[in-house]
Design a protein around this motif. Sequence first.
Motif, PDB file in Angstrom:
ATOM      1  N   GLN A 175       0.946  -1.322  -0.020  1.00 38.79           N
ATOM      2  CA  GLN A 175       0.171   0.180   0.179  1.00 38.79           C
ATOM      3  C   GLN A 175       0.961   1.323   0.107  1.00 38.79           C
ATOM      4  O   GLN A 175       0.032   2.266   0.598  1.00 38.79           O
ATOM      5  CB  GLN A 175      -1.041   0.014   1.121  1.00 38.79           C
ATOM      6  CG  GLN A 175      -2.403  -0.862   1.432  1.00 38.79           C
ATOM      7  CD  GLN A 175      -3.207  -0.774   2.727  1.00 38.79           C
ATOM      8  OE1 GLN A 175      -2.519  -0.716   3.475  1.00 38.79           O
ATOM      9  NE2 GLN A 175      -4.129  -1.685   1.860  1.00 38.79           N
ATOM     10  N   ASP A 176       1.378   1.186  -0.802  1.00 41.21           N
ATOM     11  CA  ASP A 176       3.094   2.512  -1.129  1.00 41.21           C
ATOM     12  C   ASP A 176       3.687   1.995  -2.028  1.00 41.21           C
ATOM     13  O   ASP A 176       4.128   1.112  -2.371  1.00 41.21           O
ATOM     14  CB  ASP A 176       4.046   2.515   0.798  1.00 41.21           C
ATOM     15  CG  ASP A 176       3.786   4.267   0.678  1.00 41.21           C
ATOM     16  OD1 ASP A 176       3.537   4.864  -0.167  1.00 41.21           O
ATOM     17  OD2 ASP A 176       4.930   4.419   2.061  1.00 41.21           O
ATOM     18  N   GLN A 204      -1.263   5.849  -2.514  1.00 34.99           N
ATOM     19  CA  GLN A 204      -1.141   4.504  -1.430  1.00 34.99           C
ATOM     20  C   GLN A 204      -2.134   3.774  -1.874  1.00 34.99           C
ATOM     21  O   GLN A 204      -3.541   4.075  -1.849  1.00 34.99           O
ATOM     22  CB  GLN A 204      -1.147   4.863  -0.573  1.00 34.99           C
ATOM     23  CG  GLN A 204      -0.533   6.552  -0.004  1.00 34.99           C
ATOM     24  CD  GLN A 204      -0.771   6.899   1.990  1.00 34.99           C
ATOM     25  OE1 GLN A 204      -1.869   7.741   1.982  1.00 34.99           O
ATOM     26  NE2 GLN A 204       0.393   7.485   2.494  1.00 34.99           N
ATOM     27  N   ASN A 215      -0.403  11.071  -0.324  1.00 38.11           N
ATOM     28  CA  ASN A 215       0.360  12.059   0.551  1.00 38.11           C
ATOM     29  C   ASN A 215       1.003  13.065   0.166  1.00 38.11           C
ATOM     30  O   ASN A 215       2.586  13.482  -0.208  1.00 38.11           O
ATOM     31  CB  ASN A 215       1.374  11.003   1.214  1.00 38.11           C
ATOM     32  CG  ASN A 215       2.536  12.080   2.664  1.00 38.11           C
ATOM     33  OD1 ASN A 215       2.566  13.329   2.873  1.00 38.11           O
ATOM     34  ND2 ASN A 215       3.596  10.960   2.778  1.00 38.11           N
ATOM     35  N   ASN A 251      -4.104  12.592  -3.670  1.00 44.35           N
ATOM     36  CA  ASN A 251      -2.335  12.670  -4.351  1.00 44.35           C
ATOM     37  C   ASN A 251      -2.328  13.892  -5.115  1.00 44.35           C
ATOM     38  O   ASN A 251      -1.177  13.790  -5.642  1.00 44.35           O
ATOM     39  CB  ASN A 251      -1.900  11.841  -4.893  1.00 44.35           C
ATOM     40  CG  ASN A 251      -2.393  10.561  -5.243  1.00 44.35           C
ATOM     41  OD1 ASN A 251      -2.692  10.165  -5.922  1.00 44.35           O
ATOM     42  ND2 ASN A 251      -2.143  11.935  -7.223  1.00 44.35           N
TER      43      ASN A 251
END
Length: 277
Positions: A175-176, A204, A215, A251
């Motif tokens: 998940q990143d 993510q 992020n 994002n």
Amino acid sequence: MKTDRIDIPGLKHREKDNFLLIAGPCVVEDEAMVFRIAEHLAGLSDRYHIPLVFKASYRKANRSRGDSFTGIGDIRALELLDSVRKTFSVPVITDIHNPDEAAMAAGYVDVLQIPAFLCRQTDLLAAAAATGKWVNIKKGQFLSGHSMKFAVEKVREAGNTNIMLTDRGNMFGYQDLVVDFRNIPVMQENGVPVIMDITHSLQQPNQEKGVSGGNPAMIATIGKAAISVGADGIFLETHPDPASAKSDGANMLKLSDLEKLLVVLTELRRTINSFNN
């Protein structure tokens, strides 16, 4: 690679040797939104002498949930992109997802983009190449920079040398994403411009609700790092109200925050150029 070698038809300010900016909303939501964003971007492009390619997907084919927004209709969205290029005198770019879309989209846009998940699809790359348009190939989240030489070779073997590569990070766990900035000079070894996607690289993905997180507080950090290591351009998605965007809002960069970022990046590019001259 100097920006003046990125000879996309209609691209302005190439002679200033600034970075290329590929920017716009994730997807064509409606006419008013597309034109509002395009007008703002075109104004910033002229103010800071930044070569601009306006970006928006005419359709979103890669969605986690079946009820996610995918578009307003292919032809209607492509017609709006064509209107943007004519109204604001800027080139436009959009994604294609299968070989049959290449010729259709090429009638409305200047650059065809190959999504990261599809960057190994030979038939798709060949179809994009056959249009003669510039082709922007996004590096798969599962690939190294070295591996992208094969995608470049496929387009060249199809008779097209108008190629860009775009990095958007690599999967880190489920998940990143993380960015390996070594990939920028590595991909430049193919003799093509290399762009850094500074918003999708902060995605993510694979969240439990079926909507990607992000992020955006790190957008400026990724952008400054990319310019510092010599990226030829920056890719970003922007929206007046990311929270209400119909795709990838988590994002995105807020449109009102874009000018501040571009001021920093253009000054940084000027500094980097002074060391290289």
